[in-house]
Design a protein around this motif. Structure first.
Motif, PDB file in Angstrom:
ATOM      1  N   ASP A   1      -0.454  -0.532   6.245  1.00 35.36           N
ATOM      2  CA  ASP A   1       1.014  -0.502   6.163  1.00 35.36           C
ATOM      3  C   ASP A   1       1.709  -1.347   7.240  1.00 35.36           C
ATOM      4  OD1 ASP A   1       1.004   1.088   3.932  1.00 35.36           O
ATOM      5  OD2 ASP A   1       1.556   2.934   4.972  1.00 35.36           O
TER       6      ASP A   1
ATOM      7  N   GLY B   1       4.936  -1.055   4.742  1.00 31.85           N
ATOM      8  CA  GLY B   1       4.094  -0.666   3.622  1.00 31.85           C
ATOM      9  C   GLY B   1       3.255  -1.787   3.067  1.00 31.85           C
TER      10      GLY B   1
ATOM     11  N   THR C   1       0.808  -1.219   0.000  1.00 36.61           N
ATOM     12  CA  THR C   1       0.000   0.000   0.000  1.00 36.61           C
ATOM     13  C   THR C   1       0.842   1.269   0.000  1.00 36.61           C
ATOM     14  OG1 THR C   1      -0.244  -0.427   2.389  1.00 36.61           O
ATOM     15  CG2 THR C   1      -2.119  -0.937   0.994  1.00 36.61           C
ATOM     16  N   SER C   2       2.140   1.138   0.246  1.00 38.01           N
ATOM     17  CA  SER C   2       3.020   2.301   0.153  1.00 38.01           C
ATOM     18  C   SER C   2       4.460   1.811   0.031  1.00 38.01           C
ATOM     19  CB  SER C   2       2.875   3.214   1.380  1.00 38.01           C
ATOM     20  OG  SER C   2       3.250   2.523   2.558  1.00 38.01           O
TER      21      SER C   2
ATOM     22  N   HIS D   1       8.425   2.071   1.186  1.00 40.07           N
ATOM     23  CA  HIS D   1       9.262   2.465   2.314  1.00 40.07           C
ATOM     24  C   HIS D   1      10.700   2.037   2.031  1.00 40.07           C
ATOM     25  CE1 HIS D   1       6.407   3.695   5.553  1.00 40.07           C
ATOM     26  NE2 HIS D   1       5.557   3.014   4.814  1.00 40.07           N
TER      27      HIS D   1
END
Length: 385
Positions: free
Chosen positions: A230, A184, A175-176, A178
């Motif tokens: 995350d 993430g 989802t993100s 890092h």
């Protein structure tokens, strides 16, 4: 080892054995195989257990369990393997996906998803591995992109079993981004009948077909994120430690070893073969003791991931030794014989030949287990050899 069990544990084991060896269970196994001979549906058998609260015996009664302890759940794991009841779906659905929801699902997720799983009506898969990631989940590429009404998932997952019979999956997605790649990652509860989900078998020799799951713009709601966004890696780590307790691996070793004893007795045993069987039997009891030690640690709430990795590694590598002996004792005819799923359990040479290699891969490869153990000992990766 029976002295470790309370009278209540022994009574549960006796009642469970009676059910698993009975005609109702045999009929359920035949029903599950009737329309799916190559990949039997375990739900008819699981529903027999679920009606008694025994499919997830350590879950609270309000969630479909019996409110018993973790030791009772380990007894169930042993007996399923000993009686030849398909247990991979139970491991994935109840022990892995279910435990994930128990650990970090919110109240609405638990009350909606867990009771039908505990009744054996719904199966869940755990979708972590990917074609280019395998055991290295830090490399996973499946993404979940935020949308106004939730999330949109894209990616491909592989190496899950019984997935064609599953209704739900716990999916790990990024989802993100890092600097630390294990951050993430978020877990999502995804319906496997949702638009954009494709489930198809993957050719292979495993006794249960592996499946590939393609997620093509699959939409999930904001309430389908399981746990904190995350921070899914923390849940995955704890879940993997539980999966590596080694109870199911130990039970499979002993079930196959019992088949080898019967096979060897038919051909007559020489001193060398008798010695190998004794050595393997002793190692199998050690593996069982190790697995039960981990089960006790789990019940006490202090399961150490490195110690769990030792149990999984020892028992899955022991299965490889049992497999090698099985290859020596088996004729080509044995390897073409498949047991009737409704008959009393008798692990065949074919099942041993197809199952044993995969056990060194599931829940993390043998090499990954050695790396986990080496890390706990303060060794460098190159020293694990």
């Amino acid at each position: 080892m029976d002295f470790l069990f309370s009278p209540e544990h022994m009574a549960f084991r006796d009642h469970l054995r009676e059910l698993l060896a009975g005609e109702a269970m045999r009929r359920a196994l035949r029903e599950g195989s009737r329309d799916h001979p190559d990949d039997p549906d375990p739900r008819p058998a699981y529903r027999l257990l679920g009606r008694r609260g025994w499919l997830a015996p350590d879950w609270p009664p309000e969630l479909g369990g019996a409110g018993l302890d973790a030791a009772t759940a380990s007894i169930l794991t042993e007996e399923l393997a000993a009686h030849g009841i398909p247990d991979s779906a139970h491991v994935n659905s109840v022990r892995n996906a279910g435990r994930c929801l128990l650990l970090c699902g919110d109240e609405r997720q638990r009350t909606r998803l867990l009771p039908p799983m505990a009744r054996g009506e719904v199966l869940a898969a755990v979708l972590y591995s990917e074609p280019d990631a395998g055991s290295d989940l830090a490399s996973l590429t499946t993404t979940a992109r935020p949308r106004d009404d939730g999330w949109e998932l894209h990616g491909t997952k592989v190496h899950s079993v019984k997935t064609a019979h599953c209704d739900l999956a716990i999916v790990a997605a990024r989802t993100s981004r890092h600097p630390q790649p294990l951050l993430g990652i978020t877990l999502f509860a995804v319906g496997l009948r949702s638009p954009g989900v494709t489930v198809r078998p993957v050719a292979g020799v495993n006794h249960e077909p592996f499946h590939e799951v393609i997620l093509d713009a699959v939409r999930v709601g904001p309430d389908d994120a399981v746990g904190r966004v995350d921070e899914g890696w923390l849940v995955i780590t704890e879940g993997l430690a539980v999966e590596r307790v080694g109870m199911d691996y130990s039970a499979r070793v002993r079930a196959h070893l019992e088949w080898l004893r019967r096979r060897a007795a038919r051909g007559g045993q020489d001193a060398a073969l008798a010695g190998r069987l004794r050595r393997l039997s002793t190692a199998a009891e050690a593996g069982r003791l190790l697995a039960w030690s981990m089960a006790g640690r789990l019940q006490d709430g202090d399961l150490d991931p490195a110690e769990a990795a030792q149990s999984k590694w020892f028992n899955s590598e022991l299965m490889r030794e049992v497999w090698r002996l099985g290859r020596e004792l088996s004729s080509p005819y044995d390897l073409l014989t498949v047991d009737d799923p409704g008959a009393p359990p008798d692990p065949s040479a074919l099942l041993l030949d197809r199952e044993a290699p995969g056990l060194s891969l599931s829940a993390g490869t043998a090499e990954m287990m050695l790396l986990v153990i080496a890390g706990e000992l303060g060794l460098e990766a190159g020293d694990a050899d």
